[in-house]
Write a protein that holds these residues in place. Structure first.
Motif, PDB file in Angstrom:
ATOM      1  N   TRP A  20      79.239  23.159   9.924  1.00  0.00           N
ATOM      2  CA  TRP A  20      78.235  22.108   9.998  1.00  0.00           C
ATOM      3  C   TRP A  20      76.875  22.778   9.891  1.00  0.00           C
ATOM      4  CZ3 TRP A  20      80.725  18.060   8.954  1.00  0.00           C
ATOM      5  CH2 TRP A  20      81.930  17.724   9.569  1.00  0.00           C
ATOM      6  N   ILE A  21      76.111  22.426   8.860  1.00  0.00           N
ATOM      7  CA  ILE A  21      74.842  23.097   8.575  1.00  0.00           C
ATOM      8  C   ILE A  21      73.702  22.110   8.761  1.00  0.00           C
ATOM      9  CG2 ILE A  21      73.518  24.325   6.817  1.00  0.00           C
ATOM     10  CD1 ILE A  21      76.153  25.144   5.534  1.00  0.00           C
ATOM     11  N   ASP A  22      72.654  22.557   9.425  1.00  0.00           N
ATOM     12  CA  ASP A  22      71.476  21.701   9.604  1.00  0.00           C
ATOM     13  C   ASP A  22      70.919  21.292   8.243  1.00  0.00           C
ATOM     14  OD1 ASP A  22      71.619  21.880  12.351  1.00  0.00           O
ATOM     15  OD2 ASP A  22      70.131  23.491  12.508  1.00  0.00           O
ATOM     16  N   MET A  23      70.616  20.006   8.112  1.00  0.00           N
ATOM     17  CA  MET A  23      70.064  19.505   6.852  1.00  0.00           C
ATOM     18  C   MET A  23      68.792  20.259   6.476  1.00  0.00           C
ATOM     19  SD  MET A  23      71.899  16.828   5.651  1.00  0.00           S
ATOM     20  CE  MET A  23      70.819  15.614   4.865  1.00  0.00           C
ATOM     21  N   ALA A  24      67.938  20.549   7.457  1.00  0.00           N
ATOM     22  CA  ALA A  24      66.677  21.238   7.184  1.00  0.00           C
ATOM     23  C   ALA A  24      66.904  22.648   6.654  1.00  0.00           C
ATOM     24  CB  ALA A  24      65.824  21.278   8.445  1.00  0.00           C
ATOM     25  N   ALA A  25      67.973  23.310   7.116  1.00  0.00           N
ATOM     26  CA  ALA A  25      68.276  24.660   6.645  1.00  0.00           C
ATOM     27  C   ALA A  25      68.894  24.638   5.248  1.00  0.00           C
ATOM     28  CB  ALA A  25      69.223  25.357   7.617  1.00  0.00           C
ATOM     29  N   ALA A  26      69.680  23.606   4.949  1.00  0.00           N
ATOM     30  CA  ALA A  26      70.362  23.522   3.659  1.00  0.00           C
ATOM     31  C   ALA A  26      69.445  23.057   2.538  1.00  0.00           C
ATOM     32  CB  ALA A  26      71.566  22.585   3.769  1.00  0.00           C
ATOM     33  N   GLN A  27      68.484  22.181   2.856  1.00  0.00           N
ATOM     34  CA  GLN A  27      67.679  21.523   1.823  1.00  0.00           C
ATOM     35  C   GLN A  27      66.987  22.492   0.850  1.00  0.00           C
ATOM     36  OE1 GLN A  27      67.404  17.814   1.476  1.00  0.00           O
ATOM     37  NE2 GLN A  27      67.083  18.835  -0.483  1.00  0.00           N
ATOM     38  N   PRO A  28      66.418  23.617   1.303  1.00  0.00           N
ATOM     39  CA  PRO A  28      65.752  24.515   0.349  1.00  0.00           C
ATOM     40  C   PRO A  28      66.676  25.084  -0.723  1.00  0.00           C
ATOM     41  CG  PRO A  28      65.055  24.998   2.597  1.00  0.00           C
ATOM     42  CD  PRO A  28      66.204  24.051   2.699  1.00  0.00           C
ATOM     43  N   PHE A  29      67.977  25.043  -0.503  1.00  0.00           N
ATOM     44  CA  PHE A  29      68.934  25.588  -1.464  1.00  0.00           C
ATOM     45  C   PHE A  29      69.465  24.535  -2.433  1.00  0.00           C
ATOM     46  CE2 PHE A  29      69.060  28.415   2.194  1.00  0.00           C
ATOM     47  CZ  PHE A  29      69.009  29.666   1.603  1.00  0.00           C
ATOM     48  N   ILE A  30      69.013  23.278  -2.291  1.00  0.00           N
ATOM     49  CA  ILE A  30      69.511  22.180  -3.116  1.00  0.00           C
ATOM     50  C   ILE A  30      68.441  21.762  -4.118  1.00  0.00           C
ATOM     51  CG2 ILE A  30      70.516  19.867  -3.101  1.00  0.00           C
ATOM     52  CD1 ILE A  30      72.173  21.963  -1.580  1.00  0.00           C
ATOM     53  N   PRO A  31      68.732  21.757  -5.426  1.00  0.00           N
ATOM     54  CA  PRO A  31      67.738  21.324  -6.419  1.00  0.00           C
ATOM     55  C   PRO A  31      67.337  19.860  -6.219  1.00  0.00           C
ATOM     56  CG  PRO A  31      69.541  22.495  -7.476  1.00  0.00           C
ATOM     57  CD  PRO A  31      69.967  22.256  -6.057  1.00  0.00           C
ATOM     58  N   ASP A  32      66.143  19.520  -6.671  1.00  0.00           N
ATOM     59  CA  ASP A  32      65.610  18.175  -6.492  1.00  0.00           C
ATOM     60  C   ASP A  32      66.453  17.097  -7.171  1.00  0.00           C
ATOM     61  OD1 ASP A  32      63.543  19.229  -5.021  1.00  0.00           O
ATOM     62  OD2 ASP A  32      62.137  19.280  -6.696  1.00  0.00           O
ATOM     63  N   ASP A  33      67.253  17.479  -8.157  1.00  0.00           N
ATOM     64  CA  ASP A  33      68.063  16.499  -8.876  1.00  0.00           C
ATOM     65  C   ASP A  33      69.201  15.926  -8.033  1.00  0.00           C
ATOM     66  OD1 ASP A  33      67.032  16.710 -11.796  1.00  0.00           O
ATOM     67  OD2 ASP A  33      67.309  18.789 -11.161  1.00  0.00           O
ATOM     68  N   PHE A  34      69.496  16.556  -6.900  1.00  0.00           N
ATOM     69  CA  PHE A  34      70.638  16.154  -6.087  1.00  0.00           C
ATOM     70  C   PHE A  34      70.183  15.646  -4.725  1.00  0.00           C
ATOM     71  CE2 PHE A  34      71.943  19.423  -9.027  1.00  0.00           C
ATOM     72  CZ  PHE A  34      73.088  18.884  -9.600  1.00  0.00           C
ATOM     73  N   GLU A  35      70.958  14.724  -4.181  1.00  0.00           N
ATOM     74  CA  GLU A  35      70.729  14.219  -2.833  1.00  0.00           C
ATOM     75  C   GLU A  35      71.657  14.940  -1.872  1.00  0.00           C
ATOM     76  OE1 GLU A  35      71.317  10.160  -0.145  1.00  0.00           O
ATOM     77  OE2 GLU A  35      71.740  10.130  -2.306  1.00  0.00           O
ATOM     78  N   LEU A  36      71.098  15.588  -0.889  1.00  0.00           N
ATOM     79  CA  LEU A  36      71.891  16.254   0.139  1.00  0.00           C
ATOM     80  C   LEU A  36      72.466  15.204   1.078  1.00  0.00           C
ATOM     81  CD1 LEU A  36      72.799  18.973   1.403  1.00  0.00           C
ATOM     82  CD2 LEU A  36      70.667  18.942   2.726  1.00  0.00           C
ATOM     83  N   ILE A  37      73.763  15.272   1.325  1.00  0.00           N
ATOM     84  CA  ILE A  37      74.465  14.244   2.087  1.00  0.00           C
ATOM     85  C   ILE A  37      74.627  14.668   3.542  1.00  0.00           C
ATOM     86  CG2 ILE A  37      76.608  12.931   2.315  1.00  0.00           C
ATOM     87  CD1 ILE A  37      74.922  12.158  -0.095  1.00  0.00           C
ATOM     88  N   SER A  38      74.235  13.790   4.448  1.00  0.00           N
ATOM     89  CA  SER A  38      74.436  14.005   5.881  1.00  0.00           C
ATOM     90  C   SER A  38      75.822  13.491   6.264  1.00  0.00           C
ATOM     91  CB  SER A  38      73.358  13.272   6.681  1.00  0.00           C
ATOM     92  OG  SER A  38      73.604  13.396   8.069  1.00  0.00           O
ATOM     93  N   VAL A  39      76.626  14.371   6.839  1.00  0.00           N
ATOM     94  CA  VAL A  39      77.984  14.011   7.258  1.00  0.00           C
ATOM     95  C   VAL A  39      78.010  13.641   8.736  1.00  0.00           C
ATOM     96  CG1 VAL A  39      80.375  14.811   7.392  1.00  0.00           C
ATOM     97  CG2 VAL A  39      78.945  15.511   5.481  1.00  0.00           C
ATOM     98  N   LEU A  40      77.271  14.398   9.534  1.00  0.00           N
ATOM     99  CA  LEU A  40      77.027  14.097  10.942  1.00  0.00           C
ATOM    100  C   LEU A  40      75.519  13.978  11.115  1.00  0.00           C
ATOM    101  CD1 LEU A  40      79.460  16.611  12.722  1.00  0.00           C
ATOM    102  CD2 LEU A  40      79.803  14.154  12.377  1.00  0.00           C
TER     103      LEU A  40
END
Length: 224
Positions: A20-40
């Protein structure tokens, strides 16, 4: 540099830890074209995948994959790969030029209880395991299909990984040095670790599903 055409068939064994990874920590690794999904609440699902491919494989090599989160593009959900390391230059070239994956070279040291990954003396990670009280169970029998996104020369790519495996739940311990390239993900310890001694993976050829910089957002359709 020569490399085989897709699909690639890869046979061997693997370790997979889920985090389980914090959304704030994961977001910098995700390109703007994609939506990061919150599972919890405040968390996405990521993981560490370590494999060794040998007899019967399209290429023989070792591999480390880091997935910082679950993403959405259009109507599709899948994994985004932020870091990927191999120890075969042909695999590196094929991964970059076929699938648009940012493969880099690294050194792998498999031991009886796990594997260490490093490069020029810099340790990237170590994943060790031991059998626990759930290890007597086959936790994932049969076949699974994973959906993965990537980018290549402005194209958004999507491809499938088809897994034939029987995995066991084991007790996993992940070690990440502070200077590891993905230390900022703050992975912590896995909530589940799987070990497969009989991995049979097919990495299918990718398809172009969009263009970078163009929104892939559409209403997510859920079958009922």
């Amino acid at each position: 540099m020569p490399y085989p055409a897709a699909p690639w068939q890869l046979k061997g064994q693997c370790l997979q830890s889920l985090h389980w990874i914090d959304m704030a920590a994961a977001q910098p690794f995700i390109p703007d074209d994609f939506e990061l999904i919150s599972v919890l609440p405040g968390k996405t699902l990521g993981g560490v995948y370590l494999a060794t491919y040998g007899t019967g494989s399209t290429l023989d090599y070792n591999e480390l994959i880091i997935t910082p989160g679950l993403v959405r593009y259009g109507n599709e959900l899948g994994a985004w790969i932020s870091h990927i390391y191999v120890d075969n230059p042909d695999s590196q070239a094929g991964g970059r030029e076929i699938w648009g994956l940012p493969k880099e070279l690294a050194d792998f040291n498999w031991r009886g209880d796990g594997v260490d990954v490093s490069r020029v003396g810099q340790e990237f990670c170590s994943l060790t395991y031991k059998e626990g009280w759930l290890s007597f169970m086959d936790s994932i029998p049969g076949k699974l299909t994973g959906n993965v996104f990537s980018q290549l020369q402005g194209d958004i790519l999507q491809f499938k990984g088809k897994f034939g495996t029987r995995s066991q739940i084991v007790d996993g311990q992940l070690t990440l040095p502070p200077d590891s390239p993905f230390a900022s993900l703050n992975l912590g310890q896995p909530w589940m670790t799987l070990h497969s001694k009989t991995l049979d993976l097919i990495a299918e050829a990718p398809t172009v599903v969009g263009q970078a910089g163009q929104s892939g957002e559409q209403p997510l359709q859920v079958a009922v």
